[in-house]
Design an enzyme around this catalytic site. Structure first.
Site, PDB file in Angstrom:
ATOM      1  N   GLY A  73       0.828  -1.210   0.000  1.00  0.00           N
ATOM      2  CA  GLY A  73       0.000   0.000   0.000  1.00  0.00           C
ATOM      3  C   GLY A  73       0.860   1.257   0.000  1.00  0.00           C
ATOM      4  N   CYS A  82      -7.718 -10.191   7.110  1.00  0.00           N
ATOM      5  CA  CYS A  82      -7.132  -8.916   7.542  1.00  0.00           C
ATOM      6  C   CYS A  82      -7.630  -8.485   8.914  1.00  0.00           C
ATOM      7  CB  CYS A  82      -7.430  -7.847   6.514  1.00  0.00           C
ATOM      8  SG  CYS A  82      -9.163  -7.755   6.075  1.00  0.00           S
ATOM      9  N   GLU A 107       1.745  -8.414  11.944  1.00  0.00           N
ATOM     10  CA  GLU A 107       0.693  -9.231  11.338  1.00  0.00           C
ATOM     11  C   GLU A 107       1.309 -10.535  10.827  1.00  0.00           C
ATOM     12  OE1 GLU A 107      -1.024  -7.961   7.520  1.00  0.00           O
ATOM     13  OE2 GLU A 107      -2.974  -8.302   8.448  1.00  0.00           O
TER      14      GLU A 107
HETATM   15  P1  NAP Z   1       0.197  -7.914  -1.038  1.00  0.00           P
HETATM   16  O1  NAP Z   1       1.447  -8.650  -1.170  1.00  0.00           O
HETATM   17  O2  NAP Z   1       0.232  -6.513  -0.600  1.00  0.00           O
HETATM   18  O3  NAP Z   1      -0.528  -8.045  -2.450  1.00  0.00           O
HETATM   19  C1  NAP Z   1      -1.772  -7.444  -2.714  1.00  0.00           C
HETATM   20  C2  NAP Z   1      -1.875  -7.154  -4.188  1.00  0.00           C
HETATM   21  O4  NAP Z   1      -0.908  -6.174  -4.568  1.00  0.00           O
HETATM   22  C3  NAP Z   1      -1.612  -8.370  -5.059  1.00  0.00           C
HETATM   23  O5  NAP Z   1      -2.452  -8.315  -6.192  1.00  0.00           O
HETATM   24  C4  NAP Z   1      -0.170  -8.151  -5.456  1.00  0.00           C
HETATM   25  O6  NAP Z   1       0.202  -8.831  -6.628  1.00  0.00           O
HETATM   26  C5  NAP Z   1      -0.139  -6.661  -5.673  1.00  0.00           C
HETATM   27  N1  NAP Z   1       1.185  -6.063  -5.649  1.00  0.00           N
HETATM   28  C6  NAP Z   1       2.349  -6.586  -5.183  1.00  0.00           C
HETATM   29  N2  NAP Z   1       3.354  -5.692  -5.320  1.00  0.00           N
HETATM   30  C7  NAP Z   1       2.815  -4.585  -5.873  1.00  0.00           C
HETATM   31  C8  NAP Z   1       3.345  -3.309  -6.253  1.00  0.00           C
HETATM   32  N3  NAP Z   1       4.617  -2.986  -6.061  1.00  0.00           N
HETATM   33  N4  NAP Z   1       2.512  -2.416  -6.790  1.00  0.00           N
HETATM   34  C9  NAP Z   1       1.209  -2.698  -6.960  1.00  0.00           C
HETATM   35  N5  NAP Z   1       0.650  -3.880  -6.635  1.00  0.00           N
HETATM   36  C10 NAP Z   1       1.447  -4.825  -6.093  1.00  0.00           C
HETATM   37  O7  NAP Z   1      -0.786  -8.620  -0.056  1.00  0.00           O
HETATM   38  P2  NAP Z   1      -1.162 -10.164  -0.028  1.00  0.00           P
HETATM   39  O8  NAP Z   1       0.011 -10.899   0.511  1.00  0.00           O
HETATM   40  O9  NAP Z   1      -1.730 -10.582  -1.307  1.00  0.00           O
HETATM   41  O10 NAP Z   1      -2.367 -10.137   1.011  1.00  0.00           O
HETATM   42  C11 NAP Z   1      -2.172 -10.155   2.374  1.00  0.00           C
HETATM   43  C12 NAP Z   1      -2.308  -8.757   2.977  1.00  0.00           C
HETATM   44  O11 NAP Z   1      -3.504  -8.110   2.587  1.00  0.00           O
HETATM   45  C13 NAP Z   1      -2.340  -8.782   4.484  1.00  0.00           C
HETATM   46  O12 NAP Z   1      -1.470  -7.803   4.993  1.00  0.00           O
HETATM   47  C14 NAP Z   1      -3.772  -8.437   4.830  1.00  0.00           C
HETATM   48  O13 NAP Z   1      -3.963  -7.869   6.068  1.00  0.00           O
HETATM   49  C15 NAP Z   1      -4.153  -7.546   3.721  1.00  0.00           C
HETATM   50  N6  NAP Z   1      -5.609  -7.565   3.520  1.00  0.00           N
HETATM   51  C16 NAP Z   1      -6.348  -6.484   3.897  1.00  0.00           C
HETATM   52  C17 NAP Z   1      -7.715  -6.472   3.734  1.00  0.00           C
HETATM   53  C18 NAP Z   1      -8.538  -5.281   4.142  1.00  0.00           C
HETATM   54  O14 NAP Z   1      -9.660  -5.156   3.719  1.00  0.00           O
HETATM   55  N7  NAP Z   1      -8.052  -4.387   4.960  1.00  0.00           N
HETATM   56  C19 NAP Z   1      -8.342  -7.566   3.156  1.00  0.00           C
HETATM   57  C20 NAP Z   1      -7.581  -8.662   2.781  1.00  0.00           C
HETATM   58  C21 NAP Z   1      -6.205  -8.632   2.955  1.00  0.00           C
HETATM   59  P3  NAP Z   1       0.863 -10.299  -6.539  1.00  0.00           P
HETATM   60  O15 NAP Z   1       0.041 -11.116  -5.612  1.00  0.00           O
HETATM   61  O16 NAP Z   1       0.747 -10.775  -7.913  1.00  0.00           O
HETATM   62  O17 NAP Z   1       2.259 -10.093  -6.037  1.00  0.00           O
END
Ligand code: NAP
Ligand code: MG
Length: 493
Positions: free
Chosen positions: A243, A294, A395
């Site tokens: 983010g 999350c 987390e």
């Molecule tokens: P993530 O690594 O941040 O990935 C989320 C998305 O961002 C994926 O589609 C990912 O693609 C993409 N991404 C990765 N690097 C990026 C970059 N530099 N620029 C733009 N997009 C990029 O998170 P995750 O591991 O998939 O999910 C787990 C996290 O999500 C946890 O921290 C959790 O708390 C959070 N979450 C929050 C909520 C909420 O509503 N607050 C809900 C669900 C999850 P790739 O997967 O293809 O790398």
């Protein structure tokens, strides 16, 4: 797979990108494999979108935004959403199966989301005809009528994680259709299939070409989208670190951004609470979806007189959960999504005892037979956890509960808030004054009293502090896809 028919979607060859209403390969011709979390098998091959594919998806979204889509009446967009809800319901078993096959959520849990997905699409459908501005009095010296118009923000780049793929896709695309925006959706590398199938259903529901585009790929695909100069808004759900990168990338063209990020949510048990009622809820508040949620209530604060009882019973509840292959309807705890996620979770399971926490249950991988093919982790309970331990601060995104004792109301509120996150929190007590005071003082976007995890599209959800900004759910969700124009009209009397 025994009792479930393989979704026909998987038999039509490698999965392609959805751009301008057509299924197309990546311009580079590159693909990547989607691996089943539960069996390690290749579920499908997907196109790997590069920056040049993101370019053409954004161009299609821009053309659709400025073209025929801009002339759709609210009731026409509403009709599309209603039709889409019907199609998603028709296909729901397959969509749930795709999620389960890919990211490993147990099939019974995936199927259990049917009602929530339907309510969500109906909510967005309802919102489509509720968008309105205001007529405002003004004190300008000459006579002028002033009012506001609510207008769609434009081309949205939506980036979603793997832990709830279909749900996340619906919550990103729904408000796009309700408001008249267009979208380029980038699913997570580990879970692109249900979003892609959902994209096809959007077309079948009558969404014009270019309004909903889906670009599967890896992190680089998301990075290209978040830096793209012709994207007006980024709607992101994922980790705090990603983010932050997206916020930086969005600065170049001053995009509007909304961020749903991670958490380390407190769940507070006072000694007067109904212990029988809270045990399943507090335990599943951590172990649900193998802790890959999350808003999980991973810091369980328990008042000293009932501390040992709650520790023992949460551990017992966790130990009794049925760990098994994702496609077994009896399975309650499936695998973690990937080897990478397992590395992360197991490092924290090792860290707990090193930091001085007491391991009460779990703390290990579960293997044997079919379970050797995925990364299954036993529901884990650490007791005597101290606030400064990393297992209490970071987390983990795995089925790991940190249970902390407390003695006093003010103390526990202060400790509950001593985190960089602020996504959610829970309070268990029969004393209404205590509950209401805690609700006011917990700095988080959602607070549940004598419950954990209730969610509904009508109720805003989102983060305080580093858990993000903007809300999904409620009308704020719709607002985030709109901008406001102040209009002045000179009048004479
Ligand atoms: P993530 O690594 O941040 O990935 C989320 C998305 O961002 C994926 O589609 C990912 O693609 C993409 N991404 C990765 N690097 C990026 C970059 N530099 N620029 C733009 N997009 C990029 O998170 P995750 O591991 O998939 O999910 C787990 C996290 O999500 C946890 O921290 C959790 O708390 C959070 N979450 C929050 C909520 C909420 O509503 N607050 C809900 C669900 C999850 P790739 O997967 O293809 O790398
Ligand atoms: Mg996978």
């Amino acid at each position: 797979m025994t009792q479930f028919a393989r979704p026909a979607f998987l038999d039509s060859g490698p999965k392609r990108l959805l751009i301008d209403g057509k299924l197309v390969d990546a311009l580079s011709g590159e693909r990547f494999q989607s691996i089943s979390a539960s069996t390690g098998e290749v579920v499908a091959e997907l196109a790997l979108a590069g920056p040049e594919d993101v370019d053409r998806a954004v161009a299609a979204a821009r053309a659709a935004f400025e073209g025929p889509w801009s002339r759709f009446k609210p009731a026409e967009r509403q009709a599309i959403l209603i039709r889409l809800a019907e199609l998603v319901d028709r296909e729901f078993d397959d969509l749930a199966l795709l999620d389960t096959m890919e990211m490993g959520r147990p099939i019974t849990a995936s199927r259990g989301l049917r009602g929530m997905i339907q309510r969500s699409l109906h909510h967005f459908a309802g919102a489509a005809t509720m968008i309105h501005g205001q007529t405002l009095g003004n004190s300008f010296p000459v006579e002028l009528l002033s009012y506001t118009l609510r207008e769609p923000v434009g081309v949205v780049g939506a980036i979603i994680p793997w832990n709830g793929p279909l749900f996340s896709a619906v919550w990103k695309v729904g408000p796009v259709l309700a408001t008249g925006c267009t979208v380029v959706l980038k699913p997570a590398e580990d879970a692109g299939l249900s979003p892609l199938r959902f994209g096809e259903l959007c077309l079948e529901a009558g969404v014009p070409p270019g309004v909903v585009n889906i670009v599967t790929g890896k992190g680089g695909t998301g990075a290209a989208l978040s830096a793209h100069p012709d994207v007006d808004k980024i709607a992101f759900t994922g980790s705090c670190e990603t983010g932050q990168r997206i916020i930086q990338a969005s600065a170049g063209s001053v995009k509007k951004v909304t961020m749903e990020l991670g958490g380390k949510s407190p769940n507070i048990v006072f000694a007067d609470a109904d212990i029988d009622a809270l045990i399943p809820s507090a335990a599943m508040g951590v172990f649900n979806n193998s802790g890959q949620v999350c808003a999980a209530g991973t810091r369980l604060f328990v008042e000293r007189p009932v501390y040992e009882e709650v520790v023992a019973r949460v551990a017992e509840f966790g130990a009794a959960l049925k760990i098994g292959p994702s496609l077994d309807p009896a399975t309650q705890i499936g695998p973690l999504v990937s080897a990478r996620q397992y590395e992360r979770v197991s490092s924290y399971m090792e860290l707990g005892p090193q930091e001085g926490a007491r391991l009460v249950s779990g703390g290990h991988r579960v293997t044997g037979g079919e379970l050797d093919k995925g990364h299954f982790v036993a529901p884990t309970v650490f007791a005597d956890v101290k606030d400064e331990m990393r297992i209490a601060r970071e987390e983990i995104f795995g089925p790991v509960a940190s249970i902390l004792p407390f003695d006093d109301f003010d103390e526990v509120i202060k400790r509950a808030n001593a985190t960089r996150f602020g996504l959610a929190g829970g309070v268990w007590t029969k004393n209404i004054d205590k509950a209401m005071t805690a609700v006011k003082r917990i700095r988080a976007g959602s607070v549940w009293v004598n419950h954990y995890f209730a969610m509904d599209p009508a109720v805003p959800f989102g983060g305080y502090k580093m858990s993000g900004f903007g809300r999904e759910g409620g009308f704020e969700h719709i607002d985030a896809y709109l901008q406001t124009k102040g209009v002045w009209i000179r009048t004479y009397s």
